[in-house]
Design an enzyme around this catalytic site. Structure first.
Site, PDB file in Angstrom:
ATOM      1  N   GLY A  14       0.814  -1.222   0.000  1.00 43.71           N
ATOM      2  CA  GLY A  14       0.000   0.000   0.000  1.00 43.71           C
ATOM      3  C   GLY A  14       0.843   1.265   0.000  1.00 43.71           C
ATOM      4  N   ASN A  96      -7.909 -12.825   5.267  1.00 52.53           N
ATOM      5  CA  ASN A  96      -8.036 -11.716   4.318  1.00 52.53           C
ATOM      6  C   ASN A  96      -9.462 -11.535   3.805  1.00 52.53           C
ATOM      7  OD1 ASN A  96      -5.417 -11.057   4.716  1.00 52.53           O
ATOM      8  ND2 ASN A  96      -4.649 -11.722   2.732  1.00 52.53           N
ATOM      9  N   HIS A 176      -3.951 -16.294 -10.048  1.00 48.79           N
ATOM     10  CA  HIS A 176      -2.661 -15.823  -9.516  1.00 48.79           C
ATOM     11  C   HIS A 176      -2.170 -16.844  -8.493  1.00 48.79           C
ATOM     12  CE1 HIS A 176       0.414 -13.026  -8.423  1.00 48.79           C
ATOM     13  NE2 HIS A 176      -0.076 -12.759  -7.225  1.00 48.79           N
TER      14      HIS A 176
END
Ligand code: APR
Length: 311
Positions: A14, A96, A176
């Site tokens: 981030g 997450n 991914h």
């Protein structure tokens, strides 16, 4: 230039994304949000104070709440935990997903018209969570993975062929994860097929290294995962959206029939412009490529199911 872009999660990915976005002046205001008190504020101030030296006027604001995110035109979500050695991206699933749901509820409240780029892993599943939690249309919820996977593949190709990375084009399809599908047939050096420069054996080694590119870095770092190339990849996508460039970039997109896939996020070539995901490019695949893509898709689907059973 956009008026406001927000980056959620002020950790490695981030903060580095925020730095690159500020330097590129892609928004007048950049908002950095994190749950840890002081971290987004401190990093934002530090980024503002780099402006005079670096020559940018981006106003960077740090916050622990979402008030400042109100009206953002684009939000990048990097919040979540990162991998440690021995962990797969899938090990991050439950933690997450909870974080993603909370973050998306806030985004929906304060910035209902925003475009969302998801970065948190496991990427394809987190895109599903974000799509569901925001209720946004699929053109406004896109995942960053393919640009990174492709960039890794390009790096390894350039190194092996001893040519500039600038002249290497590469393509990666699929989720991914370890089963991503680097497409050798659509990769080239200055338009020339890879096998003009490299043996089939070497190319296969590079394919394997690209698949494990993230894990290779985790193994070195020991305390976290990659962030320089991931943040650079995010900015490539953001730039195409902000400047309405309509670049064709590999991104995680919600497929509804394309590539024969229904209601699943998978990495495919996407056109990115002002409306977010503007088109998906469908390529003809060989039987072998199709089989590899199917494996990758079923890995993503398995995780989506796993998440449903945990909910
Ligand atoms: N809201 C906002 N920020 C949060 C939240 C939340 N609910 N929960 C955690 N965070 C923040 C953490 O406080 C931390 O600052 O997310 C940040 C994550 O930063 P790092 O631990 O440095 O992880 P990073 O390397 O940035 O990776 C973030 O991106 O590439 C993926 O796999 C990676 O899922 C991981 C994510």
């Amino acid at each position: 230039m956009f008026n406001k872009i927000a980056v959620i999660g002020a950790g490695n990915v981030g903060a580095t994304t925020a730095q690159r976005l500020a330097e590129a002046e892609l928004a007048k205001t950049l908002v950095l949000v994190d749950v840890v008190e002081g971290v987004p504020q401190g990093k934002a101030l530090d980024l503002c104070q780099s402006g005079p030296v670096y020559g940018y006027d981006t106003n960077v604001i740090g916050s622990n709440t979402y008030d400042e995110v109100a009206g953002a035109e684009l939000v990048v979500i990097t919040a979540g935990i990162a991998r440690k050695p021995g962990m797969s991206r899938d090990d991050l699933l439950e933690t997450n997903a909870k974080i993603m749901r909370g973050v998306c509820a806030e985004i929906k409240r304060v910035a209902p018209n925003t475009i969302v780029i998801v970065v948190s892993n496991p990427l394809d599943v987190m895109c599903h969570v974000a799509l569901e939690a925001t209720g946004f249309p699929k053109n406004r919820v896109i995942g960053m993975a393919g640009v990174l996977d492709t960039s890794r593949f390009r790096t390894f190709i350039a190194e092996a062929a001893n040519v500039s990375v600038q002249d290497v084009q590469a393509f990666v399809l699929g989720g991914h994860g370890d089963s991503m599908v680097p497409l050798v047939r659509y990769s080239n050096i200055a338009g020339i097929p890879l096998n003009h420069f490299l043996s089939e054996e070497t190319i296969q080694t590079l394919v394997d290294r690209a698949r494990n590119g993230g894990a290779e870095i985790v193994k070195h770092l020991k305390t976290g995962s990659a962030f320089y190339a991931p943040s650079a990849s995010v900015v490539d996508m953001v730039e195409s959206i902000v400047k309405d460039k309509k670049r064709i970039l590999p991104c995680a997109a919600y497929l509804q029939g394309e590539y024969g896939v229904q209601n699943t996020y998978v990495g495919v070539p996407c056109k990115l412009g002002k409306s977010g995901l503007e088109a998906i490019v469908e390529l003809p695949l060989t039987t072998e490529e199709r089989e590899a893509l199917n494996v990758s898709i079923s890995d993503v689907a398995e995780n989506v199911e796993k998440l449903k059973s945990l909910a």
